[in-house]
Design a protein around this motif. Structure first.
Motif, PDB file in Angstrom:
ATOM      1  N   UNK A   1      30.267 -32.299  -8.123  1.00  0.00           N
ATOM      2  CA  UNK A   1      30.796 -30.940  -7.969  1.00  0.00           C
ATOM      3  C   UNK A   1      32.076 -30.737  -8.773  1.00  0.00           C
ATOM      4  N   UNK A   2      32.995 -31.713  -8.696  1.00  0.00           N
ATOM      5  CA  UNK A   2      34.286 -31.585  -9.362  1.00  0.00           C
ATOM      6  C   UNK A   2      34.545 -32.808 -10.244  1.00  0.00           C
ATOM      7  N   UNK A   3      35.401 -32.638 -11.243  1.00  0.00           N
ATOM      8  CA  UNK A   3      35.679 -33.729 -12.173  1.00  0.00           C
ATOM      9  C   UNK A   3      36.195 -34.973 -11.456  1.00  0.00           C
ATOM     10  N   UNK A   4      37.009 -34.786 -10.431  1.00  0.00           N
ATOM     11  CA  UNK A   4      37.570 -35.934  -9.721  1.00  0.00           C
ATOM     12  C   UNK A   4      36.500 -36.735  -8.981  1.00  0.00           C
TER      13      UNK A   4
ATOM     14  N   UNK B   1      25.391 -41.472 -21.678  1.00  0.00           N
ATOM     15  CA  UNK B   1      25.943 -40.927 -20.438  1.00  0.00           C
ATOM     16  C   UNK B   1      25.947 -39.409 -20.510  1.00  0.00           C
ATOM     17  N   UNK B   2      25.316 -38.777 -19.511  1.00  0.00           N
ATOM     18  CA  UNK B   2      25.341 -37.322 -19.384  1.00  0.00           C
ATOM     19  C   UNK B   2      25.954 -36.990 -18.036  1.00  0.00           C
ATOM     20  N   UNK B   3      27.086 -36.317 -18.050  1.00  0.00           N
ATOM     21  CA  UNK B   3      27.705 -35.880 -16.800  1.00  0.00           C
ATOM     22  C   UNK B   3      27.534 -34.371 -16.652  1.00  0.00           C
TER      23      UNK B   3
ATOM     24  N   UNK C   1      35.372 -30.287 -20.110  1.00  0.00           N
ATOM     25  CA  UNK C   1      35.013 -30.515 -21.503  1.00  0.00           C
ATOM     26  C   UNK C   1      34.104 -31.736 -21.628  1.00  0.00           C
ATOM     27  N   UNK C   2      33.006 -31.571 -22.350  1.00  0.00           N
ATOM     28  CA  UNK C   2      32.087 -32.673 -22.577  1.00  0.00           C
ATOM     29  C   UNK C   2      31.035 -32.845 -21.507  1.00  0.00           C
ATOM     30  N   UNK C   3      31.126 -32.076 -20.418  1.00  0.00           N
ATOM     31  CA  UNK C   3      30.154 -32.178 -19.324  1.00  0.00           C
ATOM     32  C   UNK C   3      29.299 -30.921 -19.263  1.00  0.00           C
ATOM     33  N   UNK C   4      28.066 -31.092 -18.807  1.00  0.00           N
ATOM     34  CA  UNK C   4      27.236 -29.937 -18.515  1.00  0.00           C
ATOM     35  C   UNK C   4      27.746 -29.271 -17.241  1.00  0.00           C
ATOM     36  N   UNK C   5      27.220 -28.091 -16.932  1.00  0.00           N
ATOM     37  CA  UNK C   5      27.674 -27.370 -15.738  1.00  0.00           C
ATOM     38  C   UNK C   5      26.525 -26.970 -14.828  1.00  0.00           C
ATOM     39  N   UNK C   6      25.393 -27.646 -14.974  1.00  0.00           N
ATOM     40  CA  UNK C   6      24.201 -27.291 -14.197  1.00  0.00           C
ATOM     41  C   UNK C   6      23.863 -28.387 -13.188  1.00  0.00           C
ATOM     42  N   UNK C   7      23.134 -28.007 -12.156  1.00  0.00           N
ATOM     43  CA  UNK C   7      22.565 -29.024 -11.282  1.00  0.00           C
ATOM     44  C   UNK C   7      21.542 -29.829 -12.077  1.00  0.00           C
ATOM     45  N   UNK C   8      21.330 -31.072 -11.691  1.00  0.00           N
ATOM     46  CA  UNK C   8      20.417 -31.945 -12.431  1.00  0.00           C
ATOM     47  C   UNK C   8      19.035 -31.318 -12.556  1.00  0.00           C
ATOM     48  N   UNK C   9      18.554 -30.750 -11.462  1.00  0.00           N
ATOM     49  CA  UNK C   9      17.210 -30.168 -11.506  1.00  0.00           C
ATOM     50  C   UNK C   9      17.145 -28.993 -12.478  1.00  0.00           C
ATOM     51  N   UNK C  10      18.201 -28.184 -12.512  1.00  0.00           N
ATOM     52  CA  UNK C  10      18.251 -27.084 -13.473  1.00  0.00           C
ATOM     53  C   UNK C  10      18.270 -27.606 -14.903  1.00  0.00           C
ATOM     54  N   UNK C  11      19.019 -28.683 -15.112  1.00  0.00           N
ATOM     55  CA  UNK C  11      19.123 -29.256 -16.448  1.00  0.00           C
ATOM     56  C   UNK C  11      17.819 -29.844 -16.956  1.00  0.00           C
ATOM     57  N   UNK C  12      17.030 -30.409 -16.036  1.00  0.00           N
ATOM     58  CA  UNK C  12      15.720 -30.942 -16.429  1.00  0.00           C
ATOM     59  C   UNK C  12      14.747 -29.799 -16.660  1.00  0.00           C
ATOM     60  N   UNK C  13      14.768 -28.803 -15.767  1.00  0.00           N
ATOM     61  CA  UNK C  13      13.836 -27.687 -15.876  1.00  0.00           C
ATOM     62  C   UNK C  13      14.054 -26.907 -17.176  1.00  0.00           C
TER      63      UNK C  13
ATOM     64  N   UNK D   1      15.468 -28.050 -19.889  1.00  0.00           N
ATOM     65  CA  UNK D   1      15.393 -28.914 -21.063  1.00  0.00           C
ATOM     66  C   UNK D   1      16.738 -29.289 -21.645  1.00  0.00           C
ATOM     67  N   UNK D   2      17.831 -28.781 -21.052  1.00  0.00           N
ATOM     68  CA  UNK D   2      19.151 -29.031 -21.633  1.00  0.00           C
ATOM     69  C   UNK D   2      19.558 -30.499 -21.542  1.00  0.00           C
ATOM     70  N   UNK D   3      19.118 -31.194 -20.491  1.00  0.00           N
ATOM     71  CA  UNK D   3      19.469 -32.610 -20.370  1.00  0.00           C
ATOM     72  C   UNK D   3      18.773 -33.430 -21.444  1.00  0.00           C
ATOM     73  N   UNK D   4      17.484 -33.195 -21.647  1.00  0.00           N
ATOM     74  CA  UNK D   4      16.772 -33.917 -22.701  1.00  0.00           C
ATOM     75  C   UNK D   4      17.342 -33.585 -24.078  1.00  0.00           C
ATOM     76  N   UNK D   5      17.755 -32.339 -24.257  1.00  0.00           N
ATOM     77  CA  UNK D   5      18.384 -31.948 -25.516  1.00  0.00           C
ATOM     78  C   UNK D   5      19.693 -32.707 -25.717  1.00  0.00           C
ATOM     79  N   UNK D   6      20.460 -32.840 -24.652  1.00  0.00           N
ATOM     80  CA  UNK D   6      21.734 -33.561 -24.723  1.00  0.00           C
ATOM     81  C   UNK D   6      21.511 -35.036 -25.047  1.00  0.00           C
ATOM     82  N   UNK D   7      20.471 -35.614 -24.454  1.00  0.00           N
ATOM     83  CA  UNK D   7      20.169 -37.037 -24.655  1.00  0.00           C
ATOM     84  C   UNK D   7      19.521 -37.284 -26.013  1.00  0.00           C
TER      85      UNK D   7
END
Length: 246
Positions: A143-146, A167-169, A177-189, A191-197
């Motif tokens: 949820x948060x950077x910390x 590493x994909x955060x 900065x440098x991290x996505x802002x979506x839930x993992x399921x949203x990122x897979x659905x 395609x942004x996570x696969x694009x990042x990888x």
């Protein structure tokens, strides 16, 4: 059976997220397994399971935990200081281990939310994933950077295994900065996570281990199965291995 462990160090990543390093004996275990911690509270034993972050052979046991405001055990664990005692189960358990993963697949995808990154760090502290897989990908959602515990160690893995470890955060409640802002399921659905990888999740090339929030596990499992990946069972080897935290 229960034994006693001594707190050697407590690391506070944030107000509620913390690591306990413990001196205690649980015998041999496999990276990815968990133990139980317990305390006697109001004359009753209160116990919870926590995955081990340390690799087999390391001198101290290590668990990553979050203190839940209305929790019976976790706030008391967070209050422990070096020299304090806690009860531990004397034998680790669990089947989310790399020796349960079929031999096929050249890309190892770890998906974790929150404290569920712990067992994957334990695995990455061993030689096995680096010897078995061409690529090791950790997708780590908080949820948060910390809440990005062990972040410096994860960046060190990138330096140690350049081109092999990715590493994909993703941080959902504040821009980082440098991290996505979506839930993992949203990122897979999406395609942004696969694009990042730069790789695709596929039945041919991928092995997937998922640990974290039950709803995330359920949704991601459904998505991956719709793409042709199958749950990994001993009687029917597949590509998806999961560990439910609660």
């Amino acid at each position: 059976m229960w034994g006693e462990a001594k707190v050697v160090e407590r690391i506070d990543w944030s107000d509620q997220l913390f690591t306990l390093k413990l001196s205690g004996d649980i015998g041999d275990f496999i990276a990815g397994q968990f133990i139980k911690l317990s305390l006697h509270i109001d004359d009753k034993r209160v116990a919870r399971a926590y995955s081990l972050v340390n690799a087999p052979g390391e001198s101290l046991l290590e668990v990553l935990a979050v203190s839940v405001d209305d929790g019976l055990l976790s706030p008391r664990l967070q209050a422990l200081a070096p020299g304090d005692s806690v009860n531990i189960s004397t034998k680790a358990a669990g089947f989310m281990t790399l020796d349960e993963i079929p031999k096929q697949g050249k890309h190892m995808w770890f998906f974790a939310t929150g404290t569920a990154v712990g067992p994957f760090i334990s695995m990455m502290r061993t030689d096995e994933p680096w010897q078995r897989f061409e690529r090791v990908i950790l997708v780590y959602g908080v949820r948060y950077q910390e809440d990005l515990a062990y972040y410096e160690e994860l960046k060190a893995f990138e330096a140690q295994y350049p081109g092999q470890f990715i590493l994909v955060t993703s941080v959902t409640r504040e821009p980082v900065e440098g991290a996505l802002s979506c839930r993992i399921t949203q990122g897979v659905e999406s395609g942004v996570i696969e694009q990042e990888v730069g790789l695709n999740l596929s039945a041919q090339d991928s092995q997937v281990m998922i640990c974290g929030h039950p709803e995330m596990i359920k949704e991601l499992n459904t998505m991956l199965q719709s793409r042709g990946l199958a749950k990994n069972l001993r009687r029917a080897p597949g590509q998806i291995t999961v560990e439910k935290y609660w």
